[in-house]
Enzyme design. Structure first.
Site, mmCIF file in Angstrom:
data_model
loop_
_atom_site.group_PDB
_atom_site.id
_atom_site.type_symbol
_atom_site.label_atom_id
_atom_site.label_comp_id
_atom_site.label_asym_id
_atom_site.label_seq_id
_atom_site.Cartn_x
_atom_site.Cartn_y
_atom_site.Cartn_z
ATOM 1 N N HIS A 111 0.805 -1.332 -0.058
ATOM 2 C CA HIS A 111 -0.137 0.087 -0.008
ATOM 3 C C HIS A 111 0.834 1.320 0.089
ATOM 4 C CE1 HIS A 111 -3.527 2.316 0.511
ATOM 5 N NE2 HIS A 111 -2.835 2.858 1.579
ATOM 6 N N GLU A 145 -10.102 -6.348 7.795
ATOM 7 C CA GLU A 145 -10.293 -4.919 7.552
ATOM 8 C C GLU A 145 -9.229 -4.640 6.822
ATOM 9 O OE1 GLU A 145 -10.158 -1.216 10.617
ATOM 10 O OE2 GLU A 145 -10.246 -3.227 11.350
ATOM 11 N N ASP A 147 -6.519 -2.670 4.376
ATOM 12 C CA ASP A 147 -5.181 -1.983 4.744
ATOM 13 C C ASP A 147 -4.981 -1.955 6.236
ATOM 14 O OD1 ASP A 147 -5.159 -1.238 1.941
ATOM 15 O OD2 ASP A 147 -6.251 0.463 2.248
#
Ligand code: GAR
Length: 219
Positions: A111, A145, A147
């Site tokens: 990310h 959940e 990231d």
């Protein structure tokens, strides 16, 4: 050398996939790409994988009645190719709880921010708007959940005063392309491991740092 077999999931440009493929072609790199799966037939990454002569399968989500059916097809290709670790590299589909649970502890993502800050989309715009001076990228395990799973490693990247989204994302991309192969090597060599919700590193202040940061001048 017994290499760690990975499957790479992509949806678009494929530059992180490319950096992983290049690393895997280096002698003594302890990881091999068993399969690349792309959910968009027109993605740029499909051609890159073909040019690199990597096993690539297009699993177009639009051809499936629902999410479980799409994921069942991906799962089939991952298992068929002996994949031990699933690596998301710009894969832009939300996964079902069943798929996440099946691959728990064996599925990672990159990310382009320093998680847990700036989760979700349009992170570079939000970084610039917030005026933070350091951003970066994070490789983490995938949990239910978004990231939010255990962080494996991060690279810090400076935010400069005249940055726009293009310049900042370009700088973060460079860091991503170094970080992802580095993390794969650490996982393959078992120099890091999951301890509950935390990833521990055996040598993190010596040879295998889990954080890279810009050098500051000493005054
Ligand atoms: C990368 O910046 C990756 O970190 C990001 O998508 C881009 C894919 O580029 N992923 C996410 O935002 C996931 N939340 P690429 O296809 O050129 O590797």
């Amino acid at each position: 050398m017994q290499k760690l077999k990975i499957g790479i999931l992509i949806s678009g440009r494929g530059s992180n996939m490319h950096s992983i493929i290049r690393a895997c072609k280096q002698p003594n790199f302890p990881v091999e790409v068993a399969v690349v799966i792309c959910n968009r037939p027109d993605a740029k990454g499909v051609q890159i994988a073909k040019d690199e002569a990597v096993n690539i399968v297009v699993v177009d989500h639009k051809n499936f009645a629902d999410r479980p059916a799409f994921e069942a097809e991906m799962h089939h290709h991952l298992i068929e190719n002996g994949v031990e670790l699933v690596c998301h590299a710009g894969f832009m589909r939300i996964l079902t709880e069943a798929f996440v649970t099946t691959w728990l502890g064996k599925q990672i993502n990159i990310h382009p921010s320093l998680l847990p800050s700036f989760k979700g989309m349009h992170m570079h715009e939000r970084v610039l708007k917030a005026g933070v001076k350091i951003t970066g990228c994070t490789v983490h395990y995938i949990t239910l959940e978004l990231d939010s799973g255990p962080i494996i490693a991060q690279t810090a990247v400076p935010v400069l005063s005249d940055d726009d989204v293009a310049s900042l994302s370009g700088r973060v991309f460079e860091a991503e392309h170094q970080l992802y192969p580095h993390v794969l090597r650490m996982i393959a060599e078992k120099s890091c491991y999951l301890d509950g919700d935390i990833v521990r590193h055996k040598n993190d202040l010596v040879a295998e740092p889990s954080l890279y940061s810009p050098t500051l001048h000493t005054y």
